[in-house]
Design a protein around this motif. Structure first.
Motif, PDB file in Angstrom:
ATOM      1  N   SER A  24       0.813  -1.219   0.000  1.00  0.00           N
ATOM      2  CA  SER A  24       0.000   0.000   0.000  1.00  0.00           C
ATOM      3  C   SER A  24       0.845   1.268   0.000  1.00  0.00           C
ATOM      4  O   SER A  24       0.295   2.375  -0.052  1.00  0.00           O
ATOM      5  CB  SER A  24      -0.935   0.015   1.217  1.00  0.00           C
ATOM      6  OG  SER A  24      -0.208   0.152   2.428  1.00  0.00           O
TER       7      SER A  24
ATOM      8  N   SER B  71       2.433   4.323  -1.179  1.00  0.00           N
ATOM      9  CA  SER B  71       2.070   5.105  -2.361  1.00  0.00           C
ATOM     10  C   SER B  71       2.742   6.464  -2.340  1.00  0.00           C
ATOM     11  O   SER B  71       2.806   7.119  -1.293  1.00  0.00           O
ATOM     12  CB  SER B  71       0.548   5.314  -2.423  1.00  0.00           C
ATOM     13  OG  SER B  71      -0.139   4.083  -2.447  1.00  0.00           O
TER      14      SER B  71
ATOM     15  N   GLU C  92      -8.585   2.117   1.618  1.00  0.00           N
ATOM     16  CA  GLU C  92      -8.707   1.960   0.170  1.00  0.00           C
ATOM     17  C   GLU C  92      -7.583   1.137  -0.437  1.00  0.00           C
ATOM     18  O   GLU C  92      -7.535   0.943  -1.659  1.00  0.00           O
ATOM     19  CB  GLU C  92      -8.749   3.337  -0.501  1.00  0.00           C
ATOM     20  CG  GLU C  92      -7.432   4.102  -0.505  1.00  0.00           C
ATOM     21  CD  GLU C  92      -7.193   4.931   0.745  1.00  0.00           C
ATOM     22  OE1 GLU C  92      -6.412   5.896   0.691  1.00  0.00           O
ATOM     23  OE2 GLU C  92      -7.795   4.605   1.790  1.00  0.00           O
ATOM     24  N   SER C  93      -6.656   0.632   0.384  1.00  0.00           N
ATOM     25  CA  SER C  93      -5.541  -0.173  -0.117  1.00  0.00           C
ATOM     26  C   SER C  93      -6.058  -1.362  -0.922  1.00  0.00           C
ATOM     27  O   SER C  93      -7.073  -1.978  -0.581  1.00  0.00           O
ATOM     28  CB  SER C  93      -4.688  -0.677   1.048  1.00  0.00           C
ATOM     29  OG  SER C  93      -4.181   0.406   1.802  1.00  0.00           O
ATOM     30  N   ALA C  94      -5.346  -1.691  -1.987  1.00  0.00           N
ATOM     31  CA  ALA C  94      -5.829  -2.700  -2.931  1.00  0.00           C
ATOM     32  C   ALA C  94      -6.080  -4.049  -2.269  1.00  0.00           C
ATOM     33  O   ALA C  94      -7.103  -4.700  -2.516  1.00  0.00           O
ATOM     34  CB  ALA C  94      -4.828  -2.841  -4.076  1.00  0.00           C
ATOM     35  N   ARG C  95      -5.161  -4.496  -1.429  1.00  0.00           N
ATOM     36  CA  ARG C  95      -5.322  -5.805  -0.795  1.00  0.00           C
ATOM     37  C   ARG C  95      -6.568  -5.864   0.095  1.00  0.00           C
ATOM     38  O   ARG C  95      -7.170  -6.922   0.276  1.00  0.00           O
ATOM     39  CB  ARG C  95      -4.088  -6.128   0.043  1.00  0.00           C
ATOM     40  CG  ARG C  95      -2.857  -6.507  -0.755  1.00  0.00           C
ATOM     41  CD  ARG C  95      -2.928  -7.943  -1.238  1.00  0.00           C
ATOM     42  NE  ARG C  95      -1.666  -8.378  -1.845  1.00  0.00           N
ATOM     43  CZ  ARG C  95      -1.436  -9.604  -2.290  1.00  0.00           C
ATOM     44  NH1 ARG C  95      -2.378 -10.527  -2.184  1.00  0.00           N
ATOM     45  NH2 ARG C  95      -0.281  -9.913  -2.827  1.00  0.00           N
TER      46      ARG C  95
ATOM     47  N   GLN D 291      -9.462  -4.601  -0.436  1.00  0.00           N
ATOM     48  CA  GLN D 291     -10.735  -4.732  -1.142  1.00  0.00           C
ATOM     49  C   GLN D 291     -11.167  -6.197  -1.198  1.00  0.00           C
ATOM     50  O   GLN D 291     -12.318  -6.534  -0.904  1.00  0.00           O
ATOM     51  CB  GLN D 291     -10.627  -4.132  -2.546  1.00  0.00           C
ATOM     52  CG  GLN D 291     -10.090  -2.704  -2.585  1.00  0.00           C
ATOM     53  CD  GLN D 291     -10.728  -1.788  -1.555  1.00  0.00           C
ATOM     54  OE1 GLN D 291     -11.946  -1.629  -1.493  1.00  0.00           O
ATOM     55  NE2 GLN D 291      -9.896  -1.183  -0.712  1.00  0.00           N
ATOM     56  N   THR D 292     -10.241  -7.077  -1.553  1.00  0.00           N
ATOM     57  CA  THR D 292     -10.561  -8.501  -1.571  1.00  0.00           C
ATOM     58  C   THR D 292     -10.779  -9.022  -0.157  1.00  0.00           C
ATOM     59  O   THR D 292     -11.659  -9.858   0.082  1.00  0.00           O
ATOM     60  CB  THR D 292      -9.441  -9.295  -2.260  1.00  0.00           C
ATOM     61  OG1 THR D 292      -9.236  -8.775  -3.576  1.00  0.00           O
ATOM     62  CG2 THR D 292      -9.799 -10.768  -2.364  1.00  0.00           C
TER      63      THR D 292
ATOM     64  N   VAL E 174      -8.647   5.555  -7.119  1.00  0.00           N
ATOM     65  CA  VAL E 174      -8.282   4.170  -6.852  1.00  0.00           C
ATOM     66  C   VAL E 174      -8.836   3.260  -7.939  1.00  0.00           C
ATOM     67  O   VAL E 174      -9.778   3.608  -8.651  1.00  0.00           O
ATOM     68  CB  VAL E 174      -8.785   3.716  -5.465  1.00  0.00           C
ATOM     69  CG1 VAL E 174      -8.129   4.536  -4.369  1.00  0.00           C
ATOM     70  CG2 VAL E 174     -10.298   3.831  -5.375  1.00  0.00           C
ATOM     71  N   ASP E 175      -8.251   2.070  -8.053  1.00  0.00           N
ATOM     72  CA  ASP E 175      -8.660   1.105  -9.078  1.00  0.00           C
ATOM     73  C   ASP E 175      -9.803   0.213  -8.618  1.00  0.00           C
ATOM     74  O   ASP E 175     -10.584  -0.265  -9.441  1.00  0.00           O
ATOM     75  CB  ASP E 175      -7.475   0.217  -9.470  1.00  0.00           C
ATOM     76  CG  ASP E 175      -6.424   0.964 -10.254  1.00  0.00           C
ATOM     77  OD1 ASP E 175      -6.781   1.936 -10.939  1.00  0.00           O
ATOM     78  OD2 ASP E 175      -5.246   0.578 -10.176  1.00  0.00           O
ATOM     79  N   GLU E 176      -9.873  -0.047  -7.311  1.00  0.00           N
ATOM     80  CA  GLU E 176     -10.859  -0.989  -6.796  1.00  0.00           C
ATOM     81  C   GLU E 176     -11.515  -0.425  -5.542  1.00  0.00           C
ATOM     82  O   GLU E 176     -10.838   0.133  -4.681  1.00  0.00           O
ATOM     83  CB  GLU E 176     -10.195  -2.332  -6.459  1.00  0.00           C
ATOM     84  CG  GLU E 176      -9.506  -2.995  -7.640  1.00  0.00           C
ATOM     85  CD  GLU E 176      -8.782  -4.274  -7.246  1.00  0.00           C
ATOM     86  OE1 GLU E 176      -8.648  -4.523  -6.022  1.00  0.00           O
ATOM     87  OE2 GLU E 176      -8.354  -5.023  -8.136  1.00  0.00           O
TER      88      GLU E 176
END
Length: 627
Positions: free
Chosen positions: A355, A357, A369-372, A374-375, A486-488
């Motif tokens: 994360s 950035s 909002e970190s990508a990991r 989201q899942t 963000v992407d996700e």
């Protein structure tokens, strides 16, 4: 799915910088054989003795007021670029995220007399604030060296030439700002099969980088390695620094130069020119690493990567393994971390570092909002996934490799680690977590200790974990103020205000959006989807938004997957998707569709999977379509 109401208030402060440095005391129970990991100065708590932190808060408020005043003056003089730059200089502070700094910010040149006057006052305000930061660092260092260390780096962002801070941190400042020098390697590297002068070699302060990639890629990586290491030292100070070292340096009237970290061998990093050569090299050492773009090889004490546009996340992940393994304060060279248990946090902290950035003039790590996450939120809140504490705490490297649920193990570890490092459990846990990781790399077992903040039993722990994952209005405010795209975004189960949903519609670059079981309105979702430019996956499961999702989805020319499960979708509403050119996966589970939906499905040229479980559709008709 029934989403429980949130029970823990997670408050995020937008600009209260001092909130990141207040002090409390929290102690995790004994680790392993009597080892004690304490949390002597957690950033987000409170104590009766806040000397230094209160002064820091006052100085920060004054600094921000001066920046706001300068921005208004710039606007009145039509210096709009300077006004925008001044406003962006103030870094929002969030309780679920750490802001990090390096003295690398570039200030625009003054091209007019008025711009020159602005620049003079801008520099003066920063230098005054830097002096206040130095006083604060000296005041708090005896009680909280980690906070003082981060304050010094914030200071150098404001005044890169501050004599006191530069003297204390001179080695790390030099390494973070140095221009890497490439040389042709003169020795044969038999372990890599490289002949003399067939590769580049960069010997920086903390790294030995060898590369057979092009010179530009090698130079960029060399600079990035040193910067990433310095940022890592800011996040994990107590895991590598000797207690009292910084205090000794700052307590003198004339600050003393400190060598950070203790003398160790340089980190060895190998950059391969392409994936083929990377796989060929790893074939002799670690077959399982072939799916990645990088790998830390513990036995060889080196990280191996290949030049790729997708390198950054893997770089942060693998370097974290390397930094902890080779820089731990009480390094136990006889053991391999995670071989007898606790492996979840080894991978969890590396995923947390993904994360990291870079923003315009600072860095951040962590955040909802970190990508990991989201899942992790999808699995933890929607699916209710939870690994029993005993099984997780006893996890080993070999056990993970053999586990058929390995992807879920990684996801769960990422969610747990973020909850601890982002202080999402209603109490401060970040500093104690860092200390515990340091103890683990010193050869101690953590067992269930690190998981105790989640609760006293499995049910409580699971519930608190789900609460930690849920997105709040305060979270949305923090993201909105950062202006980050963000992407996700997985917002499953979110109960937000209309204002928060409206703020989220500004996220126009999202590729995966999940608002399942949330209270988003038709109007907000329609507005959001109308501005989406890259959306590929959309889920409105468990809502009453099937109509707007189908109608808006027809206009999304990048959409490949749509989940309308449990929405009450009808055959007539589904017709809005007639002829959608890119849709591949469609979830119609437990909706009101019938065999009449087949005409719409047949019109989708790219469709490959449709789920109609629990609907009135007959098996015969759909079986014929599948064939």
């Amino acid at each position: 799915m029934a989403v429980r109401p949130k029970t823990l208030a997670l408050l995020a402060a937008a600009f209260v910088i001092a909130a990141s440095f207040q002090v409390t005391t929290t102690t995790f129970e004994a680790l392993g054989a009597g080892a004690q990991v304490s949390d002597p100065a957690q950033e987000n708590g409170s104590t009766e003795d806040n000397a230094g932190f209160d002064e820091l808060e006052a100085a920060t408020v004054k600094f921000q007021a001066e920046l706001a005043r300068l921005a208004e003056i710039c606007d009145s003089l039509n210096l709009h670029a300077e006004a925008a730059y001044t406003r962006k200089w103030s870094v929002p502070q969030r309780t679920d995220q750490l802001a990090l700094y390096l003295p690398l910010a570039e200030v625009p040149e003054a091209k007019t007399p008025n711009a020159a006057r602005w620049l003079k006052h801008f520099h003066a305000a920063r230098q005054s604030y830097a002096e206040a930061l130095f006083v604060a660092a000296k005041s708090v260092v005896a009680r909280d060296e980690a906070a003082a260390y981060r304050i010094l780096w914030r200071l150098l962002r404001e005044n890169p030439d501050h004599p006191g801070a530069r003297k204390v941190l001179s080695g790390l400042v030099a390494s973070a700002t140095a221009n890497p020098r490439l040389r042709k390697g003169t020795a044969a590297l038999s372990d890599l099969g490289w002949a003399p002068r067939s590769y580049y070699s960069v010997n920086s302060r903390h790294f030995n980088l060898v590369s057979n990639a092009d010179s530009d890629s090698t130079k960029v990586l060399a600079a990035q390695l040193e910067q990433t290491f310095v940022l890592w030292t800011q996040i994990f100070y107590s895991a590598w620094a000797e207690p009292g070292t910084l205090a000794a340096g700052l307590s003198k009237a004339d600050p003393v130069t400190i060598n950070f970290p203790r003398n160790r061998d340089k980190f060895r990093v190998v950059l391969m020119k392409d994936r083929e050569s990377y796989l060929e090299l790893l074939g002799a050492s670690e077959e399982a690493a072939g799916a990645s773009v990088g790998y830390y090889w513990p036995a060889g004490k080196q990280s191996i990567f290949y030049a790729s546009d997708e390198l950054e996340l893997t770089l942060n992940h693998e370097l974290t393994h390397q930094f902890f393994a080779e820089s731990a304060r009480e390094l136990d060279k006889k053991s391999t971390v995670g071989e007898s248990g606790d492996y979840w946090i080894v991978e969890g902290i590396a995923m947390y570092m993904e994360s990291l950035s870079r923003h315009e003039n600072h860095w951040t790590v962590g955040g909802w909002e970190s990508a990991r996450l989201q899942t992790a939120r999808y699995r933890g809140v929607r699916d209710g996934f939870w690994i029993p504490t005993e099984r997780l705490s006893s996890s080993t490297l070999e056990g993970w490799k053999a586990d058929p649920q390995i992807s879920l193990l990684y996801t769960h570890a990422a969610g747990l680690t973020h909850a601890l490092m982002d202080d999402r459990l209603g109490k401060p846990t970040r500093s104690a977590t860092i200390s515990a990781i340091g103890a683990l790399y010193a050869g101690r077992r953590l067992g269930k200790t690190l998981l105790q903040p989640f609760g006293i039993d499995e049910t409580t722990s699971k519930n608190n974990y789900q609460d930690a994952l849920l997105v709040t209005d305060a979270d949305v405010i923090g993201l909105s103020e950062s202006k980050k795209q963000v992407d996700e975004l997985v917002l499953v189960g979110s109960r937000l205000t209309a204002d928060s949903w409206n703020d989220l519609t500004a996220q126009s670059q999202v590729r995966w959006l999940d608002v399942s079981f949330s209270n988003v309105s038709e109007q907000a979702l329609a507005r959001w989807l109308s501005g989406s430019q890259k959306l590929e996956r959309l889920s409105v499961e468990g809502t009453q938004l099937s109509g707007v999702a189908a109608a808006s989805g027809r206009k999304l020319q990048t959409l490949t997957e749509l989940d309308l499960s449990d929405t009450g979708l009808t055959d007539a509403q589904l017709q809005a998707l007639q002829g959608h050119p890119t849709l591949e996966v469609l979830w119609l589970t437990r909706t009101q569709v019938t065999d009449e939906a087949l005409s719409t499905i047949r019109s989708l040229p790219q469709i490959r999977l449709v789920d109609v479980t629990g609907t009135a559709a007959t098996s015969t008709a759909w079986q014929q379509w599948r064939q």
